[in-house]
Every structure is written in structure tokens, then in C-alpha cells.
Design an enzyme around this catalytic site. Structure first.
Site, short mmCIF file in Angstrom:
data_model
loop_
_atom_site.label_atom_id
_atom_site.label_comp_id
_atom_site.label_asym_id
_atom_site.label_seq_id
_atom_site.Cartn_x
_atom_site.Cartn_y
_atom_site.Cartn_z
N LYS A 163 1.07 -1.05 -0.07
CA LYS A 163 0.14 -0.01 0.09
C LYS A 163 0.95 1.36 -0.05
O LYS A 163 1.85 1.24 0.56
CB LYS A 163 -1.05 0.01 1.35
CG LYS A 163 -1.90 -1.19 1.26
CD LYS A 163 -3.29 -0.48 1.39
CE LYS A 163 -4.49 -1.44 1.28
NZ LYS A 163 -4.65 -1.91 2.59
N HIS B 32 1.22 6.96 2.95
CA HIS B 32 0.22 8.02 2.63
C HIS B 32 0.59 9.17 3.70
O HIS B 32 1.50 8.99 4.55
CB HIS B 32 -1.12 7.84 2.53
CG HIS B 32 -1.69 7.11 3.69
ND1 HIS B 32 -1.92 7.65 5.05
CD2 HIS B 32 -1.93 5.80 3.82
CE1 HIS B 32 -2.48 6.73 5.88
NE2 HIS B 32 -2.34 5.57 5.23
N HIS C 200 0.82 8.01 7.54
CA HIS C 200 1.98 7.43 7.87
C HIS C 200 2.97 8.52 8.05
O HIS C 200 3.94 8.40 8.49
CB HIS C 200 2.25 6.28 6.68
CG HIS C 200 1.41 5.39 6.91
ND1 HIS C 200 0.80 4.86 5.88
CD2 HIS C 200 1.07 4.20 7.81
CE1 HIS C 200 -0.18 3.71 6.21
NE2 HIS C 200 0.16 3.57 7.39
#
Ligand code: ARG
Length: 565
Positions: free
Chosen positions: A125, A128, A131
């Protein structure tokens, strides 16, 4: 300083404890009202007396003992007792303390270990902006605790296990290839994951296929694990790139997959302790008595789950590191999850459940100028960091085109701006991201602090370095503007302690802004060039200390300071 004062004041003011005084004594917003003030309103209520009367009585007592207290003057105004410190003594003892090791910050954490679980992105993933927040806040809390002498273990608990990887393998087999993944990286993995979700709506047997792949993973099937591991490596390359840009690293990467085989032992322990219940074929801990939904431990197929992997990881960390605290930095939406996990530890009879702390933070919203996104509304941390560096580069090109190491400075300023902006407000607040706010050289920004550091450096370059132990006449540093700067400077230790106590890097960020502002005022009002030798020496020493603390404080947030910008 405040603490020392309170301890001494107790001896003069009978009937009051040190704790009471500590709770009462405040720092007036207006410096003209004293360096400290003792409001007498609570005392007045208890003693059923007029506050102004009490203030006058206390002022008299304190005035009589002022020398021993290190005060120059005491004044009662209304219900307040205003205390003015003896500036020379204050500056001298404070500066002497600060010139010692570690900028005078006491090592209160010596001998204690703290485990910190932060960043922890999910493989396959994108990394983003959420994070980015956990990474930046976690890194800062690590630095702050380290400054206080704690041993900190930085753990990156990668999201690298779960049914989604069954889906991903299925999707890979159907719609991708080795070459495509190698070329596209996480982007490609994300693409096929999205495709899977779409296709599975039309063809539900895909879900079955995905489940079968995940079962294979849990049974250690070679092919399944090989593909999974490869996805992990690909993801790590991208994560490492972000960490490198931020200049941040970890002591260990120990993700969820690490604990997948530890859950059956956990289930046994829970069973032995009478905590495990069956619920629709799954095994859970009932938390109804605590107003929480049950904590899922084992799925009906015997597989582990986010909660139980976290509990197993905690037991392992306690054994490995014997931590005095274990901190988790994640978004607010995981609050319930951690409550359940910590409750499980408590119910298992481990007294150290009290040392587990969830440190939540708010969302990032992207109002104002539209940020570049690679797909839809997902904003990649890397894109923001890159753009920040580019924009900082353009600003440097405009303002200081002859600067030597432009590329490095653009990096420090761009990254520093984003990091500072993230940390300046209380972490629980949502961050509203706008490039104008982030990169401004004025106002409460990283570049403003960095600029102030560079300015202090240029003063030192011009007026010569003084060694830390030069004999200085501190009475030179007692005029209003300078004294105000000294007081702010000496508040560093307090800011670091407060930040650690509240798990709040914003305390340090705000401290740095206050210090930079006090310094800039001093810079404009207190000449060094035209000063006498005695003044020059004391002022240069002060500038040097301010510069050190600015850099040190920036380091606690994860910012680097360029010498020139
Ligand atoms: N991987 C999770 C996420 O991206 C965060 C993990 C937090 N740490 C933990 N021990 N659960 O949301």
C-alpha cells in the site's frame, strides 16, 4: 527555576506545601508583572479572607527574605503577589547549568527502556500522509526521550500479514506480471488490488481463490510465501526512500507476520486463564463488562488477527526489552483497538498494562492549493516531500541565488518545513496543509526557526567565537530585552520535559518559535558591533547558546539546520 523558587518559598510561607505553591505559582503573560506571580484567590477562599490582603501579607514576608529567595523585589497588586527575580543571579546560575553537558537537561530516563511502535506502514500500500504523521511524531518522541536519557527501541511494526495478501496474489496471477511489478512497484500492486475489489463484485469466486491463497500463506506454502516476500521487498524499497528523505531510521523492523505463529500459544495462555470464549466459531475475549466489543483472538479457521498479533507482539517485547513503557503512535481511529489490546494484557494479569500508551493524532486535510496526487485523492508522502524540496529550492533561487550548497539547503528547508508544520499544533488536532503556511519564512514555521539559527551563526562568524568557559560578566545580560531572551533560553529543559510528559512534540516546536522570536528581538535591539568588550563577550556567549539550543531543539523535531540559507 520555578521549582527551586517554590522549595525556598515554602520555608518562608508557613502553612503552604511545596506542591500547593508549585500549582499556584505562574508566569505572567506580561513580563512587567513579574517573572513569577502568586495568585492568592484560592488561598482567599480557604482562609475566607480578602485576596488582596493575603497578597499584601505574603509579599511582606517574601520581601523580608528576598535575598535568600533570589528575588530582587516583591510587589502585591490586587490579589497577586508579583515576584521579580534577581536577574544577575538568575542569569548566572541558569547559564552555568546550561553550559554543562547535555545543555543542562537532566537525564531522568537513565536506565529505563522505552519501546516505540510508530510509522508501521502496510506493505503493498502507499505510504500516505497519515503514515507521514506517525513517522514524524514518533521520531520526535524518540528524540525527546533519548534526550532525557531513556534507551529507546524504535520498532517499525509493518502491516505485512492479513487476508489482503491472498487477494493480492490472486490479482497478481490474473492481471499482472513479474516485469510489471518490478517496473511499477507499489503503484502496480495498488492497481491490481483495486482491480481485484472491482472484479470480485462481479465474480465472487475470486474471494474464494484469495482465501485459498491466504490459507496457503498461513500453511507456509513456498510459492505463496515467495510472492508475498517479494511484494514486501518491493514495498520496503519505497518506504526506505521516504525514510531516507526524512533522515529517519528504525532499530528493528518487526512486522505483523512475525507474530502469526505466536497466536496459538497466546490462545492457550488465555484459555488457561479462563479468558477465551467461542463466538460463531471464532475465539474471543469478552469485554462487555468494560463497554467494549469482544477482542478477536482467533478466526474460525484458526488464523491470527490484528488484535491477537498485537497482543503476542507485546508479550514478546516485554520479554525482550523489559520496557518501562511501550508507546504506540497511530491515527485516532485505532483508539478502540489499543484499548482492547491493553485491556487484554490487564486481564491476563500483567501489571505492566499500566505502562502501555496509545498516542493518537488527527487527520491531515488538504484544503487550499491542490496537492499533486498520483491517483485520485490519495496523497503520497513522497510527493509532498519532493514538492517541498522543489519549492524550497525555487525560494532559495529567488532570495539567495549565490548560496553555495543549494541542493542540500533546499532539502533541509523543504523537509524541515513539512516536518515542523506537522508538529507545531497539538497532535490530536487535524492538520490543514497549505504550501503558503508550510514554507513561509515568517510566522510559526520551520524555515523561520532555521533562518534564525543561520542568523545567529552569522553573528558568531562576524564577532568571533568565545569558548564556553570564558569568564563572563552576567550583569550585562539583565536589561529587559536580553533578560527576556535568557529566560526563554533557560526554559529549554522544561519544554523537553513537558513534551515527554504529554507525548507532545508541539511543546518543543512552540518553544523554538518563542526562542527564535526572543532572539530576533534581541538581535535588533542589542548591538554587538557597537558594544563594549565586556558586553560583546557576554552577548556573544548568549548568541552561541541560543544557536546551540535552536539546533538541538530542531533535532528533537527531526529538522536539520543549514549554516546559511
Ligand atoms: N499498520 C497499521 C496502519 O497502517 C499501523 C500499526 C500500528 N501498530 C500496531 N502495533 N498496531 O494503520
Amino acid at each position: 527555576m520555578r521549582e527551586v523558587l517554590c522549595k525556598k518559598m515554602v520555608e518562608v510561607l508557613e502553612g503552604l506545601t511545596c506542591e500547593q505553591l508549585q500549582a499556584l505559582v505562574e508566569v505572567p503573560a506580561d513580563e512587567k508583572l513579574g517573572d513569577y506571580a502568586l495568585p492568592c484567590f484560592t488561598l482567599a477562599k480557604v482562609q475566607r479572607k480578602n485576596p488582596a490582603l493575603i497578597a499584601a501579607e505574603l509579599a511582606e514576608k517574601l520581601e523580608a527574605a528576598k535575598e535568600a529567595l533570589g528575588l530582587a523585589r516583591v510587589q502585591s497588586v490586587g490579589g497577586y503577589c508579583n515576584l521579580f527575580v534577581d536577574r544577575k543571579g538568575y542569569v548566572e546560575s541558569g547559564m552555568n547549568k546550561m553550559l554543562q553537558e547535555n545543555l543542562g537537561v537532566e537525564q531522568i530516563g537513565k536506565g529505563k527502556t522505552i519501546c516505540m511502535d510508530y510509522s508501521s506502514p502496510n506493505i503493498a500500500k502507499n505510504f500516505h500522509v497519515g503514515h507521514l504523521r506517525t513517522t514524524v511524531i514518533g521520531n520526535s518522541l524518540y528524540k525527546i526521550h533519548e534526550k532525557l536519557g531513556y534507551e529507546v527501541v524504535r520498532i517499525n511494526y509493518l502491516g505485512d500479514w492479513g487476508t489482503q495478501f491472498g487477494k493480492l496474489i490472486t490479482a497478481y496471477k490474473k492481471w499482472s506480471s513479474k516485469e510489471a511489478v518490478e517496473k511499477g512497484g507499489i503503484e502496480e500492486l495498488l492497481r491490481i488490488y483495486v482491480k481485484f475489489t472491482e472484479e470480485a463484485e462481479k465474480a465472487p469466486q475470486l474471494i474464494e481463490e484469495a482465501r485459498a491463497w491466504f490459507v496457503k500463506m498461513e500453511k507456509n506454502d513456498e510459492e505463496a510465501l515467495e510472492i508475498w516476500n517479494w511484494f514486501k521487498e518491493i514495498s520496503m524499497v519505497e518506504f526506505e526512500r521516504v525514510y531516507k528523505m526524512l533522515g529517519m531510521s528504525f532499530d528493528c523492523y518487526s512486522g505483523e507476520s512475525h507474530y502469526r505463529n505466536k497466536v496459538s500459544a497466546l490462545a492457550k495462555e488465555l484459555e488457561g486463564k479462563g479468558l477465551l470464549e467461542e463466538s460463531q466459531g471464532a475465539k474471543v475475549i469478552d469485554l462487555g463488562a468494560y463497554d467494549m466489543p469482544p477482542c478477536l483472538i482467533m478466526k474460525s479457521d484458526g488464523g491470527s488477527i490484528y488484535h491477537s498479533r498485537d497482543i503476542a507482539a507485546l508479550l514478546d517485547r516485554k520479554k525482550k526489552y523489559d520496557f518501562s513503557k511501550c508507546l504506540y503512535v497511530t491515527g485516532m481511529e485505532q483508539t478502540l483497538h489499543f484499548k482492547q489490546v491493553f485491556k487484554a494484557i490487564e486481564l491476563m494479569g500483567y501489571p505492566w498494562y499500566e505502562n502501555l500508551v496509545h498516542i493518537p493524532f488527527g487527520l491531515v486535510s488538504l484544503a487550499g492549493e491542490k496537492l499533486s496526487t498520483r491517483n485520485g485523492n490519495i496523497v503520497y508522502a513522497e510527493d509532498i516531500l519532493k514538492e517541498a524540496v522543489e519549492r524550497a529550492g525555487a525560494l532559495i533561487e529567488e532570495k539567495n541565488p549565490t548560496l553555495q550548497n543549494k541542493v542540500e539547503v533546499a532539502h533541509m528547508v523543504g523537509i524541515g518545513a513539512v516536518v515542523f508544520h506537522d508538529l507545531y499544533n497539538q497532535r490530536i488536532k487535524n492538520v490543514d496543509f497549505s504550501w503558503e503556511d508550510v514554507l513561509s519564512f515568517e510566522g510559526t514555521t520551520g524555515p523561520y526557526v532555521q533562518y534564525t539559527y543561520a542568523r545567529a551563526g552569522s553573528v558568531l562568524q562576524k564577532y568571533g567565537e568565545v569558548s564556553g568557559n570564558a569568564v563572563v560578566d552576567y550583569s550585562v545580560l539583565t536589561d529587559d530585552v536580553t533578560f527576556s531572551l535568557v529566560k526563554t533560553l533557560l526554559g529549554y529543559e522544561n519544554a523537553v520535559n513537558n513534551a515527554a510528559e504529554k507525548y507532545e512534540p508541539s511543546v518543543v516546536a512552540r518553544y523554538l518559535i518563542a526562542l527564535a522570536m526572543a532572539f530576533n528581538r534581541f538581535y535588533h535591539e542589542c548591538p554587538i558591533l557597537k558594544a563594549s568588550e565586556k558586553e560583546r563577550q557576554a552577548r556573544v556567549l548568549l548568541v552561541k547558546q541560543v544557536q546551540k539550543v535552536l539546533a538541538d531543539g530542531c533535532g528533537l523535531l527531526g529538522l536539520e539546520c543549514p549554516e546559511e540559507m
